[in-house]
Design a protein around this motif. Structure first.
Motif, PDB file in Angstrom:
ATOM      1  N   SER A 205       0.823  -1.211   0.000  1.00 27.14           N
ATOM      2  CA  SER A 205       0.000   0.000   0.000  1.00 27.14           C
ATOM      3  C   SER A 205       0.857   1.262   0.000  1.00 27.14           C
ATOM      4  O   SER A 205       0.433   2.306  -0.503  1.00 27.14           O
ATOM      5  N   LEU A 206       2.040   1.160   0.552  1.00 24.24           N
ATOM      6  CA  LEU A 206       2.933   2.322   0.638  1.00 24.24           C
ATOM      7  C   LEU A 206       3.592   2.639  -0.697  1.00 24.24           C
ATOM      8  O   LEU A 206       4.209   3.693  -0.854  1.00 24.24           O
ATOM      9  N   SER A 207       3.458   1.749  -1.666  1.00 21.80           N
ATOM     10  CA  SER A 207       4.043   1.990  -2.994  1.00 21.80           C
ATOM     11  C   SER A 207       3.072   2.684  -3.940  1.00 21.80           C
ATOM     12  O   SER A 207       3.448   3.073  -5.049  1.00 21.80           O
ATOM     13  N   ILE A 208       1.827   2.861  -3.532  1.00 16.03           N
ATOM     14  CA  ILE A 208       0.801   3.418  -4.413  1.00 16.03           C
ATOM     15  C   ILE A 208       1.002   4.921  -4.612  1.00 16.03           C
ATOM     16  O   ILE A 208       1.165   5.667  -3.640  1.00 16.03           O
ATOM     17  N   ASP A 209       0.957   5.353  -5.851  1.00 15.80           N
ATOM     18  CA  ASP A 209       0.923   6.776  -6.183  1.00 15.80           C
ATOM     19  C   ASP A 209      -0.556   7.154  -6.329  1.00 15.80           C
ATOM     20  O   ASP A 209      -1.214   6.760  -7.281  1.00 15.80           O
ATOM     21  N   TRP A 210      -1.071   7.929  -5.380  1.00 14.35           N
ATOM     22  CA  TRP A 210      -2.494   8.220  -5.359  1.00 14.35           C
ATOM     23  C   TRP A 210      -2.911   9.232  -6.418  1.00 14.35           C
ATOM     24  O   TRP A 210      -4.106   9.484  -6.605  1.00 14.35           O
ATOM     25  N   LYS A 211      -1.957   9.805  -7.119  1.00 16.17           N
ATOM     26  CA  LYS A 211      -2.295  10.705  -8.220  1.00 16.17           C
ATOM     27  C   LYS A 211      -2.546   9.941  -9.518  1.00 16.17           C
ATOM     28  O   LYS A 211      -3.319  10.367 -10.367  1.00 16.17           O
ATOM     29  N   THR A 212      -1.889   8.808  -9.665  1.00 12.93           N
ATOM     30  CA  THR A 212      -2.010   8.014 -10.904  1.00 12.93           C
ATOM     31  C   THR A 212      -2.621   6.644 -10.654  1.00 12.93           C
ATOM     32  O   THR A 212      -2.941   5.929 -11.602  1.00 12.93           O
ATOM     33  N   TYR A 213      -2.728   6.243  -9.364  1.00 13.69           N
ATOM     34  CA  TYR A 213      -3.226   4.929  -8.951  1.00 13.69           C
ATOM     35  C   TYR A 213      -2.308   3.805  -9.419  1.00 13.69           C
ATOM     36  O   TYR A 213      -2.733   2.671  -9.642  1.00 13.69           O
ATOM     37  N   LYS A 214      -1.022   4.110  -9.567  1.00 12.31           N
ATOM     38  CA  LYS A 214      -0.034   3.097  -9.959  1.00 12.31           C
ATOM     39  C   LYS A 214       0.861   2.758  -8.769  1.00 12.31           C
ATOM     40  O   LYS A 214       1.090   3.559  -7.896  1.00 12.31           O
TER      41      LYS A 214
END
Length: 214
Positions: A205-214
């Motif tokens: 979960s800590l690897s998620i980029d919440w701007k791109t959802y990648k």
């Protein structure tokens, strides 16, 4: 204690930072040791390796939880993400064509992915990671669950866990990832008690980029 993402930077500039870090570590140790105590190990060296790496992974998770920019809140006492839960699981709204196109455009080794897990009497969305890709065959391999078509269909003949009825790869968006990160659960009545993420899922979960959802 819940900490909004917008306040996480301030944690590092006041005296509570070490207290929050210690609370997170304690919560993670309690959860992981309880989980390990329920597992069966035929090889003692595997248990020794897991215990040996626990300190590093827990410190990494606690540190990154305090720094991660996210639309979710952190529950310090439970070392978990908190976010609003939808009344129903959104996995049934998945569009196979959109899922396929997203994965063709964005998939790569190591990427965090979301998988809908339908079990006896309940359903949730779980984080996994990509460890193999075969775009020639239109499929990818999830580290825990196995092969999926890029349109979301599960391709294995059997599911490795007997309590699971069905699996589906999902195109990520805010609602899907919020449900996965927060451990949201649903049953036939609607919302049910959230499940605790494993340390592996928490690190994913800590690897998620919440701007791109990648």
């Amino acid at each position: 204690m819940l900490i909004p993402s917008s306040q996480q930077v301030d944690i590092f500039s006041d005296d509570q930072r070490q207290l929050h870090f210690a609370e997170l570590c304690n919560a993670l140790y309690e959860r992981e040791l309880a989980s390990l105590s329920q597992q069966k190990f035929n090889n003692i060296s595997l248990l020794q390796r897991k215990l040996g790496g626990l300190k590093h992974h827990i410190k990494r998770a606690a540190d990154n939880l305090l720094q991660k920019e996210s639309p979710l809140q952190i529950d310090i006492h439970n070392a978990s993400w908190q976010g609003k839960q939808a009344a129903k699981c959104m996995a049934d709204k998945a569009d196979a064509d959109k899922t396929e196109q997203w994965f063709i455009d964005n998939i790569q080794i190591g990427r965090c992915i979301a998988i809908h897990v339908d079990t006896l009497g309940a359903e949730h969305i779980e984080l996994d990671s990509v460890d193999r890709i075969d775009l020639g065959q239109g499929k990818l391999h999830a580290n825990k669950f196995g092969w999926f078509a890029v349109d979301g269909k599960f391709l294995e003949e059997t599911i490795r866990q007997p309590d699971i009825l069905a699996l589906k790869l999902l195109k990520p968006n805010k609602a899907i990832l919020t449900a996965a990160c927060c451990g949201h659960n649903w049953n036939h009545k609607g919302k049910s008690q959230p499940r605790a993420l494993s340390l592996r899922e928490l690190l994913l979960s800590l690897s998620i980029d919440w701007k791109t959802y990648k």
